[in-house]
Write a protein that holds these residues in place. Structure first.
Motif, mmCIF file in Angstrom:
data_model
loop_
_atom_site.group_PDB
_atom_site.id
_atom_site.type_symbol
_atom_site.label_atom_id
_atom_site.label_comp_id
_atom_site.label_asym_id
_atom_site.label_seq_id
_atom_site.Cartn_x
_atom_site.Cartn_y
_atom_site.Cartn_z
ATOM 1 N N MET A 1 0.851 -1.190 0.000
ATOM 2 C CA MET A 1 0.000 0.000 0.000
ATOM 3 C C MET A 1 0.890 1.244 0.000
ATOM 4 S SD MET A 1 -2.862 1.230 2.820
ATOM 5 C CE MET A 1 -3.916 -0.167 2.510
ATOM 6 N N ALA A 2 0.485 2.258 -0.779
ATOM 7 C CA ALA A 2 1.243 3.506 -0.827
ATOM 8 C C ALA A 2 1.116 4.223 0.500
ATOM 9 C CB ALA A 2 0.725 4.384 -1.966
ATOM 10 N N THR A 3 2.039 5.212 0.696
ATOM 11 C CA THR A 3 2.033 5.969 1.945
ATOM 12 C C THR A 3 0.752 6.778 2.050
ATOM 13 O OG1 THR A 3 4.424 6.134 1.858
ATOM 14 C CG2 THR A 3 3.259 7.675 3.307
ATOM 15 N N LEU A 4 0.115 6.697 3.202
ATOM 16 C CA LEU A 4 -1.152 7.392 3.438
ATOM 17 C C LEU A 4 -0.958 8.489 4.464
ATOM 18 C CD1 LEU A 4 -3.619 4.370 3.632
ATOM 19 C CD2 LEU A 4 -3.533 6.090 1.837
ATOM 20 N N PRO A 5 -1.799 9.536 4.394
ATOM 21 C CA PRO A 5 -1.745 10.563 5.436
ATOM 22 C C PRO A 5 -2.196 10.000 6.763
ATOM 23 C CG PRO A 5 -3.676 10.860 4.018
ATOM 24 C CD PRO A 5 -2.835 9.787 3.380
ATOM 25 N N GLY A 6 -1.899 10.716 7.857
ATOM 26 C CA GLY A 6 -2.337 10.268 9.172
ATOM 27 C C GLY A 6 -3.841 10.172 9.260
ATOM 28 N N ASN A 7 -4.335 9.100 9.925
ATOM 29 C CA ASN A 7 -5.763 8.870 10.105
ATOM 30 C C ASN A 7 -6.526 8.959 8.777
ATOM 31 O OD1 ASN A 7 -8.083 8.291 11.552
ATOM 32 N ND2 ASN A 7 -8.528 10.447 11.996
ATOM 33 N N PRO A 8 -6.184 8.139 7.798
ATOM 34 C CA PRO A 8 -6.825 8.224 6.477
ATOM 35 C C PRO A 8 -8.281 7.780 6.519
ATOM 36 C CG PRO A 8 -5.479 6.270 6.600
ATOM 37 C CD PRO A 8 -5.223 7.039 7.869
ATOM 38 N N SER A 9 -9.068 8.347 5.637
ATOM 39 C CA SER A 9 -10.463 7.941 5.520
ATOM 40 C C SER A 9 -10.545 6.630 4.745
ATOM 41 C CB SER A 9 -11.262 9.023 4.786
ATOM 42 O OG SER A 9 -10.836 9.111 3.428
ATOM 43 N N GLN A 12 -9.772 7.244 1.128
ATOM 44 C CA GLN A 12 -8.335 7.365 0.862
ATOM 45 C C GLN A 12 -7.664 5.996 0.863
ATOM 46 O OE1 GLN A 12 -7.549 10.145 4.074
ATOM 47 N NE2 GLN A 12 -7.135 11.809 2.626
ATOM 48 N N ARG A 13 -8.063 5.135 1.778
ATOM 49 C CA ARG A 13 -7.502 3.791 1.821
ATOM 50 C C ARG A 13 -7.821 3.032 0.530
ATOM 51 N NH1 ARG A 13 -6.022 1.688 6.976
ATOM 52 N NH2 ARG A 13 -6.388 3.146 8.693
ATOM 53 N N ILE A 14 -9.067 3.165 0.076
ATOM 54 C CA ILE A 14 -9.466 2.471 -1.148
ATOM 55 C C ILE A 14 -8.684 3.006 -2.345
ATOM 56 C CG2 ILE A 14 -11.383 2.214 -2.791
ATOM 57 C CD1 ILE A 14 -13.256 1.969 -0.365
ATOM 58 N N ALA A 15 -8.507 4.337 -2.389
ATOM 59 C CA ALA A 15 -7.800 4.952 -3.518
ATOM 60 C C ALA A 15 -6.356 4.491 -3.606
ATOM 61 C CB ALA A 15 -7.872 6.469 -3.405
ATOM 62 N N HIS A 16 -5.729 4.205 -2.476
ATOM 63 C CA HIS A 16 -4.316 3.850 -2.439
ATOM 64 C C HIS A 16 -4.075 2.335 -2.429
ATOM 65 C CE1 HIS A 16 -3.935 8.069 -1.241
ATOM 66 N NE2 HIS A 16 -2.666 7.980 -1.625
ATOM 67 N N ALA A 69 -14.257 -6.308 11.349
ATOM 68 C CA ALA A 69 -14.758 -5.555 12.514
ATOM 69 C C ALA A 69 -14.056 -4.209 12.635
ATOM 70 C CB ALA A 69 -14.568 -6.370 13.787
ATOM 71 N N GLN A 70 -12.752 -4.181 12.425
ATOM 72 C CA GLN A 70 -11.996 -2.926 12.509
ATOM 73 C C GLN A 70 -12.355 -2.003 11.339
ATOM 74 O OE1 GLN A 70 -10.635 -5.972 12.833
ATOM 75 N NE2 GLN A 70 -10.378 -5.886 15.071
ATOM 76 N N PHE A 71 -12.543 -2.590 10.153
ATOM 77 C CA PHE A 71 -12.957 -1.801 8.984
ATOM 78 C C PHE A 71 -14.298 -1.119 9.244
ATOM 79 C CE2 PHE A 71 -16.050 -2.290 5.477
ATOM 80 C CZ PHE A 71 -15.652 -1.228 4.668
ATOM 81 N N ARG A 72 -15.262 -1.891 9.752
ATOM 82 C CA ARG A 72 -16.598 -1.341 9.995
ATOM 83 C C ARG A 72 -16.561 -0.282 11.096
ATOM 84 N NH1 ARG A 72 -21.010 -3.336 13.223
ATOM 85 N NH2 ARG A 72 -22.986 -2.508 12.453
ATOM 86 N N ALA A 73 -15.739 -0.495 12.117
ATOM 87 C CA ALA A 73 -15.634 0.494 13.193
ATOM 88 C C ALA A 73 -15.102 1.815 12.647
ATOM 89 C CB ALA A 73 -14.718 -0.029 14.295
ATOM 90 N N ALA A 74 -14.148 1.758 11.730
ATOM 91 C CA ALA A 74 -13.597 2.976 11.134
ATOM 92 C C ALA A 74 -14.634 3.660 10.257
ATOM 93 C CB ALA A 74 -12.351 2.641 10.313
ATOM 94 N N LEU A 75 -15.437 2.859 9.562
ATOM 95 C CA LEU A 75 -16.460 3.425 8.685
ATOM 96 C C LEU A 75 -17.565 4.103 9.487
ATOM 97 C CD1 LEU A 75 -17.195 3.685 5.691
ATOM 98 C CD2 LEU A 75 -18.450 1.531 5.879
ATOM 99 N N VAL A 76 -17.828 3.562 10.668
ATOM 100 C CA VAL A 76 -18.887 4.110 11.518
ATOM 101 C C VAL A 76 -18.533 5.510 12.020
ATOM 102 C CG1 VAL A 76 -19.951 3.864 13.801
ATOM 103 C CG2 VAL A 76 -19.907 1.929 12.233
ATOM 104 N N LEU A 77 -17.228 5.803 12.176
ATOM 105 C CA LEU A 77 -16.816 7.111 12.689
ATOM 106 C C LEU A 77 -17.435 8.224 11.850
ATOM 107 C CD1 LEU A 77 -13.029 6.508 13.483
ATOM 108 C CD2 LEU A 77 -14.933 6.697 15.091
ATOM 109 N N GLY A 78 -18.042 9.162 12.511
ATOM 110 C CA GLY A 78 -18.712 10.249 11.809
ATOM 111 C C GLY A 78 -20.191 9.983 11.586
ATOM 112 N N PHE A 79 -20.585 8.696 11.709
ATOM 113 C CA PHE A 79 -21.991 8.353 11.524
ATOM 114 C C PHE A 79 -22.635 7.892 12.826
ATOM 115 C CE2 PHE A 79 -20.444 7.174 7.124
ATOM 116 C CZ PHE A 79 -21.038 8.253 6.493
#
Length: 320
Positions: A1-9, A12-16, A69-79
């Motif tokens: 995976m390419a270098t990502l910014p801190g705390n990527p959305s 952004q993860r999908i794009a990289h 589980a970790q993916f879904r937890a990250a997706l939930v943030l903001g919702f």
């Protein structure tokens, strides 16, 4: 995976990420329906995207997560607030309960909300709220979504005791309210109603009133509400619900309590009650209202009169 910014959305993860065709299939669905996916367990996502559960798990790991589980937890943030009713409902449906049990549990929750609301009353805030309503030249009520119905009830009650009360919820939406609030004067009062999930239009219009220095009375659920900090007066109603974003029962109870306190303090409450009774009496069911209606003339009414006279004559005759 390419270098990502801190705390990527997630985007952004999908794009990289270097994704396989099946992973890209999942990614497209996630990007199109992030809120829906945030509420999905892994088997549902696998089913809707036509892949296996193992593939869905590998997709999450391809994005840099330990698992789904970790993916879904990250997706939930903001919702969080938007998804809260979904998660609560999912949790309740996982528990076995009869229909009567649901009735009893919900009614018990309502009673608990109202009792906690009563215990949390601030006597000074209650008095200030009534004083502000009766002292205002005009009262503007703002609330969207389910709060628009609450605002309608408040309008119905307050207009008996206030000369000018307006509900700024119409089919035109928030633009109507924005135009009306543009004409605010220092002696006006804005009542903003907002419960989870808070509508951004209500928050924005409340902030406009606050910035203009207009008195703002907030009817909401807690001091953490986005309209609480900007209000000059705040009344809180506990609104916890097992099945919905919030329960309306305690909010309705607070509105009725506030309206009753206004009626008690108003100098014209008795006169207003008399005028209201006189106005609605012709529409009330019962013999008392029938006497107020004019008797229709015509063959039918004449026949009824003749029948009544005949019955009276028969009743007056002595038995042989």
């Amino acid at each position: 995976m390419a270098t990502l910014p801190g705390n990527p959305s997630i985007a952004q993860r999908i794009a990289h990420a270097a994704l396989s065709p099946s992973h890209r299939q999942i990614a497209d669905y996630v990007l199109d329906h992030p809120l829906r996916v945030a509420a999905m367990p892994i088997d549902e996502l696998a089913s809707v995207t036509g892949v296996s559960i193992a593939t869905a798990n590998r997709f999450a790991r391809a994005l840099g997560f330990e698992g789904y589980a970790q993916f879904r937890a990250a997706l939930v943030l903001g919702f969080e607030s938007a998804l809260a009713p979904v998660e609560k409902l999912r949790s309740r449906l996982d528990q076995s309960a009869g229909v009567a049990d649901v009735f009893a549990a919900v009614l018990a929750d309502m009673a608990g909300n109202i009792e906690r609301t009563r215990q949390g009353l601030d006597r000074q805030e209650c008095a200030r709220a009534v004083e502000a309503i009766l002292g205002a030249s005009r009262v503007f009520i703002v609330g969207f979504g389910s709060s628009s119905w609450l605002g309608g009830l408040l309008l119905r009650n307050l207009e008996l005791y206030c000369e000018n009360v307006q509900l700024l919820t119409s089919i035109e939406g928030s633009s109507y309210a924005a135009r009306a609030l543009h004409r605010l004067r220092p002696d006006d009062l804005v009542i903003a109603i907002a419960f989870p999930r808070y509508f951004s239009d209500t928050v924005l219009l409340a902030s406009r009133a606050h910035e203009a220095g207009i008195g703002l009375l907030a009817l909401t659920d807690s001091a953490n509400s986005p309209i609480a900090s900007m209000s000059s007066i705040a009344l809180y109603a506990n609104a916890d619900s097992q099945y919905y974003a919030n329960s309306e029962a305690s909010a309705l109870a607070m509105i009725e309590a506030l309206s009753s306190a206004v009626a008690h303090a108003s100098e014209r409450s008795v006169k207003a009650a008399e005028q209201l009774t006189e106005a609605v009496l012709p529409w009330l069911h019962g013999s008392h209202s029938g006497r107020l209606r004019p008797v229709a003339e015509g063959p039918a009414s004449k026949e009824r009169d003749e029948t009544a006279v005949s019955r009276k004559k028969l009743a007056s005759k002595e038995p042989e």
